[in-house]
Design an enzyme around this catalytic site. Structure first.
Site, mmCIF file in Angstrom:
data_model
loop_
_atom_site.group_PDB
_atom_site.id
_atom_site.type_symbol
_atom_site.label_atom_id
_atom_site.label_comp_id
_atom_site.label_asym_id
_atom_site.label_seq_id
_atom_site.Cartn_x
_atom_site.Cartn_y
_atom_site.Cartn_z
ATOM 1 N N HIS A 178 0.817 -1.222 0.000
ATOM 2 C CA HIS A 178 0.000 0.000 0.000
ATOM 3 C C HIS A 178 0.850 1.271 0.000
ATOM 4 O O HIS A 178 0.373 2.336 -0.359
ATOM 5 C CB HIS A 178 -0.993 0.000 1.168
ATOM 6 C CG HIS A 178 -0.398 0.319 2.503
ATOM 7 N ND1 HIS A 178 -0.232 -0.627 3.487
ATOM 8 C CD2 HIS A 178 0.043 1.475 3.025
ATOM 9 C CE1 HIS A 178 0.298 -0.063 4.559
ATOM 10 N NE2 HIS A 178 0.471 1.218 4.301
ATOM 11 N N ASP A 215 -8.641 -3.709 1.813
ATOM 12 C CA ASP A 215 -8.651 -4.682 2.902
ATOM 13 C C ASP A 215 -7.241 -5.083 3.320
ATOM 14 O O ASP A 215 -7.059 -5.824 4.272
ATOM 15 C CB ASP A 215 -9.457 -5.925 2.518
ATOM 16 C CG ASP A 215 -8.863 -6.676 1.323
ATOM 17 O OD1 ASP A 215 -7.795 -6.268 0.811
ATOM 18 O OD2 ASP A 215 -9.464 -7.676 0.907
ATOM 19 N N GLN A 266 1.029 6.175 11.418
ATOM 20 C CA GLN A 266 1.201 6.586 10.027
ATOM 21 C C GLN A 266 2.646 7.012 9.779
ATOM 22 O O GLN A 266 3.211 7.806 10.505
ATOM 23 C CB GLN A 266 0.265 7.743 9.681
ATOM 24 C CG GLN A 266 0.374 8.158 8.225
ATOM 25 C CD GLN A 266 -0.588 9.256 7.874
ATOM 26 O OE1 GLN A 266 -1.350 9.699 8.715
ATOM 27 N NE2 GLN A 266 -0.539 9.710 6.638
ATOM 28 N N GLY A 267 3.246 6.455 8.747
ATOM 29 C CA GLY A 267 4.645 6.716 8.465
ATOM 30 C C GLY A 267 5.506 5.513 8.807
ATOM 31 O O GLY A 267 6.662 5.424 8.432
ATOM 32 N N ASP A 268 4.930 4.556 9.575
ATOM 33 C CA ASP A 268 5.649 3.333 9.930
ATOM 34 C C ASP A 268 5.301 2.196 8.981
ATOM 35 O O ASP A 268 5.938 1.139 8.998
ATOM 36 C CB ASP A 268 5.295 2.903 11.358
ATOM 37 C CG ASP A 268 5.771 3.897 12.394
ATOM 38 O OD1 ASP A 268 6.882 4.395 12.258
ATOM 39 O OD2 ASP A 268 5.023 4.184 13.333
ATOM 40 N N SER A 269 4.278 2.368 8.180
ATOM 41 C CA SER A 269 3.853 1.341 7.236
ATOM 42 C C SER A 269 5.034 0.769 6.469
ATOM 43 O O SER A 269 5.943 1.502 6.075
ATOM 44 C CB SER A 269 2.869 1.925 6.215
ATOM 45 O OG SER A 269 1.635 2.194 6.795
#
Length: 249
Positions: free
Chosen positions: A64, A105, A201-204
């Site tokens: 993603h 998902d 957010q930003g660790d994905s």
């Protein structure tokens, strides 16, 4: 609620309702000489996601993170996402063919980056060991995840952060996420029992490390360190054969 030491694992897009943002709270400063496999994945605007070195030429991250992105690079061997270490351009991106961004998902949320130039391996830049195919990670296993994700709204942590979690029973996690998202067999959950901690957010795309191996990729979750909603991670052991097939070494 303070989000100081909150760090990553959301998608690169913001979902309206529910908010499926992966967050890490309750973390502490980390150093790449202890996490030499950690990299910052960057676009032209700077840090956007995390990743893990699996070979001097290849990075494992979340699918993603890559949708719609161009001119990608990584920074390795630095505690900071915006300075130091070694920067390499990304020449090729391989997103798992079963990942479907339109479904939202996050199933099959895994991808491989081919670097244009090999990384200089050393004390601060090293590949991480991978699990065997279908290797099991037991409930309650201590794990570690890390990244430069948001510490407050729209503010990245300049310093690499880490947080210790434990894996959560799959059935329990599926029941908790009913009506929010589907926990498939290619995912597992990890969180804290008695305090608030999670990824942000930003660790994905970043690593979840356990048993001296890269067991998970930071993928998604509901809210930020919310009770009964642990972080959700792509199960690397399920993709061991795919990784071997896609890496040309």
């Amino acid at each position: 609620m303070s989000r100081s030491l909150c760090f990553l694992f959301l998608a690169s897009k913001i979902l309206a309702n529910p908010d499926l943002n992966g967050r890490i709270i309750g973390g502490t400063p980390a150093h790449v000489y202890k996490l030499p496999y950690q990299v910052s994945l960057q676009n032209e605007e700077g840090h956007m996601c995390g990743g893990s070195i699996i070979h001097k030429s290849y990075i494992l991250t979340a699918a993603h993170c890559l949708i719609g992105e161009k001119k990608l690079s990584i920074r390795a061997g630095s505690d900071f996402h915006d300075k130091g270490g070694t920067v390499r351009q990304v020449c090729a991106v391989t997103i798992h063919n079963k990942y479907n961004d339109d479904k939202e998902d996050y199933d099959y949320d895994i991808a491989i980056l081919k670097l244009c130039q090999d990384l200089p391996l050393g004390d601060k830049i090293l590949p991480v060991a991978l699990p065997t195919f279908n290797e099991i990670i037991k409930d309650g296993t201590p794990v570690l995840t890390s990244g430069w994700g948001y510490t407050e709204k729209n503010v990245l942590s300049p310093q690499l952060l880490q947080v210790a979690l434990v894996t959560v029973n799959q059935t329990t996690c599926r029941n908790n996420y009913k009506g929010v998202g589907v926990i498939t067999g290619r995912m597992f959950c990890a969180g804290c029992k008695n305090k608030l901690c999670d990824s942000c957010q930003g660790d994905s795309g970043g690593p979840l490390f356990a048993n001296r191996k890269l067991m998970g990729v930071v993928s998604w979750g509901y809210g930020c360190a919310m009770k009964d909603f642990p972080g959700v991670y792509t199960k690397v052991a399920k993709f061991r054969k795919w990784i071997r097939k896609e890496i040309k070494i």
